[in-house]
Design a protein around this motif. Structure first.
Motif, PDB file in Angstrom:
ATOM      1  N   VAL A  16       0.848  -1.196   0.000  1.00 60.39           N
ATOM      2  CA  VAL A  16       0.000   0.000   0.000  1.00 60.39           C
ATOM      3  C   VAL A  16       0.881   1.242   0.000  1.00 60.39           C
ATOM      4  O   VAL A  16       1.818   1.345   0.794  1.00 60.39           O
ATOM      5  CB  VAL A  16      -0.937   0.013   1.232  1.00 60.39           C
ATOM      6  N   GLN A  17       0.566   2.176  -0.884  1.00 62.01           N
ATOM      7  CA  GLN A  17       1.206   3.487  -0.884  1.00 62.01           C
ATOM      8  C   GLN A  17       0.200   4.456  -1.490  1.00 62.01           C
ATOM      9  O   GLN A  17      -0.105   4.376  -2.677  1.00 62.01           O
ATOM     10  CB  GLN A  17       2.502   3.489  -1.684  1.00 62.01           C
ATOM     11  N   ALA A  18      -0.356   5.353  -0.687  1.00 59.03           N
ATOM     12  CA  ALA A  18      -1.461   6.183  -1.152  1.00 59.03           C
ATOM     13  C   ALA A  18      -1.556   7.448  -0.316  1.00 59.03           C
ATOM     14  O   ALA A  18      -0.965   7.551   0.759  1.00 59.03           O
ATOM     15  CB  ALA A  18      -2.770   5.400  -1.047  1.00 59.03           C
ATOM     16  N   GLN A  19      -2.326   8.388  -0.828  1.00 53.31           N
ATOM     17  CA  GLN A  19      -2.731   9.534  -0.028  1.00 53.31           C
ATOM     18  C   GLN A  19      -3.939   9.167   0.827  1.00 53.31           C
ATOM     19  O   GLN A  19      -3.917   9.304   2.042  1.00 53.31           O
ATOM     20  CB  GLN A  19      -3.050  10.726  -0.931  1.00 53.31           C
ATOM     21  N   VAL A  20      -4.992   8.680   0.173  1.00 53.66           N
ATOM     22  CA  VAL A  20      -6.204   8.254   0.885  1.00 53.66           C
ATOM     23  C   VAL A  20      -6.504   6.811   0.501  1.00 53.66           C
ATOM     24  O   VAL A  20      -6.673   6.507  -0.682  1.00 53.66           O
ATOM     25  CB  VAL A  20      -7.403   9.161   0.540  1.00 53.66           C
ATOM     26  N   HIS A  21      -6.556   5.955   1.496  1.00 52.88           N
ATOM     27  CA  HIS A  21      -6.716   4.524   1.271  1.00 52.88           C
ATOM     28  C   HIS A  21      -7.982   4.038   1.964  1.00 52.88           C
ATOM     29  O   HIS A  21      -8.283   4.447   3.093  1.00 52.88           O
ATOM     30  CB  HIS A  21      -5.505   3.765   1.820  1.00 52.88           C
ATOM     31  N   HIS A  30      -7.454  -3.074  12.046  1.00 55.74           N
ATOM     32  CA  HIS A  30      -6.034  -3.149  12.379  1.00 55.74           C
ATOM     33  C   HIS A  30      -5.149  -2.777  11.193  1.00 55.74           C
ATOM     34  O   HIS A  30      -4.114  -2.115  11.362  1.00 55.74           O
ATOM     35  CB  HIS A  30      -5.684  -4.555  12.859  1.00 55.74           C
ATOM     36  N   LEU A  31      -5.540  -3.207   9.987  1.00 54.69           N
ATOM     37  CA  LEU A  31      -4.723  -2.898   8.816  1.00 54.69           C
ATOM     38  C   LEU A  31      -4.643  -1.389   8.560  1.00 54.69           C
ATOM     39  O   LEU A  31      -3.537  -0.864   8.400  1.00 54.69           O
ATOM     40  CB  LEU A  31      -5.245  -3.649   7.590  1.00 54.69           C
ATOM     41  N   PRO A  32      -5.760  -0.662   8.494  1.00 56.14           N
ATOM     42  CA  PRO A  32      -5.624   0.785   8.270  1.00 56.14           C
ATOM     43  C   PRO A  32      -4.862   1.511   9.371  1.00 56.14           C
ATOM     44  O   PRO A  32      -4.161   2.498   9.097  1.00 56.14           O
ATOM     45  CB  PRO A  32      -7.069   1.275   8.155  1.00 56.14           C
ATOM     46  N   ILE A  33      -4.966   1.044  10.605  1.00 58.92           N
ATOM     47  CA  ILE A  33      -4.181   1.655  11.687  1.00 58.92           C
ATOM     48  C   ILE A  33      -2.690   1.509  11.400  1.00 58.92           C
ATOM     49  O   ILE A  33      -1.917   2.463  11.502  1.00 58.92           O
ATOM     50  CB  ILE A  33      -4.552   1.030  13.046  1.00 58.92           C
ATOM     51  N   ARG A  34      -2.287   0.302  11.005  1.00 63.32           N
ATOM     52  CA  ARG A  34      -0.873   0.073  10.700  1.00 63.32           C
ATOM     53  C   ARG A  34      -0.442   0.850   9.459  1.00 63.32           C
ATOM     54  O   ARG A  34       0.699   1.332   9.377  1.00 63.32           O
ATOM     55  CB  ARG A  34      -0.621  -1.423  10.516  1.00 63.32           C
ATOM     56  N   ILE A  35      -1.318   0.950   8.470  1.00 60.15           N
ATOM     57  CA  ILE A  35      -0.997   1.719   7.260  1.00 60.15           C
ATOM     58  C   ILE A  35      -0.685   3.164   7.623  1.00 60.15           C
ATOM     59  O   ILE A  35       0.293   3.749   7.148  1.00 60.15           O
ATOM     60  CB  ILE A  35      -2.160   1.635   6.249  1.00 60.15           C
ATOM     61  N   LEU A  36      -1.495   3.751   8.481  1.00 60.84           N
ATOM     62  CA  LEU A  36      -1.278   5.138   8.891  1.00 60.84           C
ATOM     63  C   LEU A  36      -0.023   5.273   9.730  1.00 60.84           C
ATOM     64  O   LEU A  36       0.772   6.200   9.537  1.00 60.84           O
ATOM     65  CB  LEU A  36      -2.502   5.649   9.656  1.00 60.84           C
ATOM     66  N   ARG A  37       0.176   4.367  10.657  1.00 60.71           N
ATOM     67  CA  ARG A  37       1.344   4.454  11.527  1.00 60.71           C
ATOM     68  C   ARG A  37       2.643   4.244  10.747  1.00 60.71           C
ATOM     69  O   ARG A  37       3.693   4.787  11.125  1.00 60.71           O
ATOM     70  CB  ARG A  37       1.233   3.441  12.658  1.00 60.71           C
ATOM     71  N   ALA A  38       2.585   3.465   9.666  1.00 63.75           N
ATOM     72  CA  ALA A  38       3.774   3.220   8.853  1.00 63.75           C
ATOM     73  C   ALA A  38       4.003   4.326   7.828  1.00 63.75           C
ATOM     74  O   ALA A  38       4.986   4.276   7.081  1.00 63.75           O
ATOM     75  CB  ALA A  38       3.651   1.877   8.143  1.00 63.75           C
ATOM     76  N   ARG A  40       2.188   4.935   5.187  1.00 64.88           N
ATOM     77  CA  ARG A  40       1.890   4.466   3.842  1.00 64.88           C
ATOM     78  C   ARG A  40       0.619   5.089   3.283  1.00 64.88           C
ATOM     79  O   ARG A  40       0.233   4.824   2.136  1.00 64.88           O
ATOM     80  CB  ARG A  40       1.841   2.945   3.811  1.00 64.88           C
ATOM     81  N   ALA A  41      -0.054   5.888   4.084  1.00 66.31           N
ATOM     82  CA  ALA A  41      -1.187   6.704   3.636  1.00 66.31           C
ATOM     83  C   ALA A  41      -1.339   7.859   4.613  1.00 66.31           C
ATOM     84  O   ALA A  41      -0.925   7.770   5.780  1.00 66.31           O
ATOM     85  CB  ALA A  41      -2.476   5.883   3.575  1.00 66.31           C
ATOM     86  N   SER A  42      -1.921   8.947   4.138  1.00 70.21           N
ATOM     87  CA  SER A  42      -2.161  10.105   4.998  1.00 70.21           C
ATOM     88  C   SER A  42      -3.505  10.006   5.705  1.00 70.21           C
ATOM     89  O   SER A  42      -3.690  10.572   6.786  1.00 70.21           O
ATOM     90  CB  SER A  42      -2.117  11.396   4.164  1.00 70.21           C
ATOM     91  N   ARG A  43      -4.433   9.274   5.075  1.00 68.13           N
ATOM     92  CA  ARG A  43      -5.774   9.129   5.635  1.00 68.13           C
ATOM     93  C   ARG A  43      -6.327   7.786   5.206  1.00 68.13           C
ATOM     94  O   ARG A  43      -6.045   7.307   4.110  1.00 68.13           O
ATOM     95  CB  ARG A  43      -6.675  10.268   5.133  1.00 68.13           C
TER      96      ARG A  43
END
Length: 231
Positions: A16-21, A30-38, A40-43
């Motif tokens: 995942v690599q995005a602005q808004v996912h 859990h996945l979107p939380i980790r995406i934001l913390r890593a 890999r997305a701004s929102r």
């Protein structure tokens, strides 16, 4: 709060690599939380239909402390999203038929990038992508209860170059990038298919064609290995 993900979801995270996912069918979010913390997305927008998982997602979002960067919406598939609102989306832990059905119903809400982790053969997803203007940019095969495929698709023009130089039937079933990588897990996966399908295969039965595809894939891998050994 930094949720622990299993191997298949870690692979999704890395693709995942995005602005808004948007994470469709997010369960505990859990996945979107980790995406934001890593980073890999701004929102992120977590979408969940079923009441139990929806409640879990909302609790996780509050506990995460991510504020407006993580939003949870109730709804089916891409229905709660607006056209052009997200530039990337993920679906994980679903059957291939379910994933393809959600994609087919999404219409103009489909984003430019998709990261998908089906729980069975992703052939129908690859076929949908080829027919719908998406190229297969990356693949992973992750160990777990069985071998989990993870695919990253991106909207692009023309025929997908990923399928050039590999047998199409085998590539749709097992993945063109995965065949080229020749990972031991893929070889094991194909060999398990051969063992499972051999006693079931008879002309006119589905297993007959599936067995031929597995044999073709293994032969291609063996040819590549022999060629590399000669170099």
């Amino acid at each position: 709060m930094n949720p622990v993900l299993d191997a298949r979801l870690e692979a999704v995270l890395e693709l995942v690599q995005a602005q808004v996912h948007a994470d469709i069918g997010s369960d505990h979010a859990h996945l979107p939380i980790r995406i934001l913390r890593a980073g890999r997305a701004s929102r992120c927008i977590a979408v969940e239909l079923n009441p139990g998982p929806l409640a879990h997602s909302r609790r996780s979002a509050v506990r995460s402390g991510l504020g407006e960067r993580l939003e949870v919406r109730e709804g089916n598939g891409f229905d709660p999203l607006h056209a052009g609102e997200v530039d990337s989306a993920s679906m994980t832990g679903m059957g291939t038929g379910t994933i393809v059905g959600v994609l087919q119903r999404a219409g103009d809400k489909l984003p430019a990038a998709l990261v998908l982790q089906p729980n069975d053969s992703p052939r129908s997803i690859r076929q949908w992508a080829c027919a719908s203007g998406y190229h297969l940019m990356a693949e992973r095969l992750m160990p777990g209860y069985w071998a989990y495929p993870v695919l990253r698709l991106e909207r692009a023009l023309g025929n997908d170059p990923a399928y050039v130089g590999v047998p199409l039937r085998a590539a749709l079933r097992y993945g063109p990038h995965l065949l080229r990588e020749q990972s031991p897990l893929l070889r094991q996966h194909i060999q398990e298919d051969l063992l499972r399908l051999t006693p079931l295969a008879a002309p006119g039965r589905n297993a007959y064609g599936e067995l031929a595809t597995a044999q073709e894939a293994l032969a291609w891998l063996d040819d590549r290995r022999a060629e590399q050994n000669r170099q």
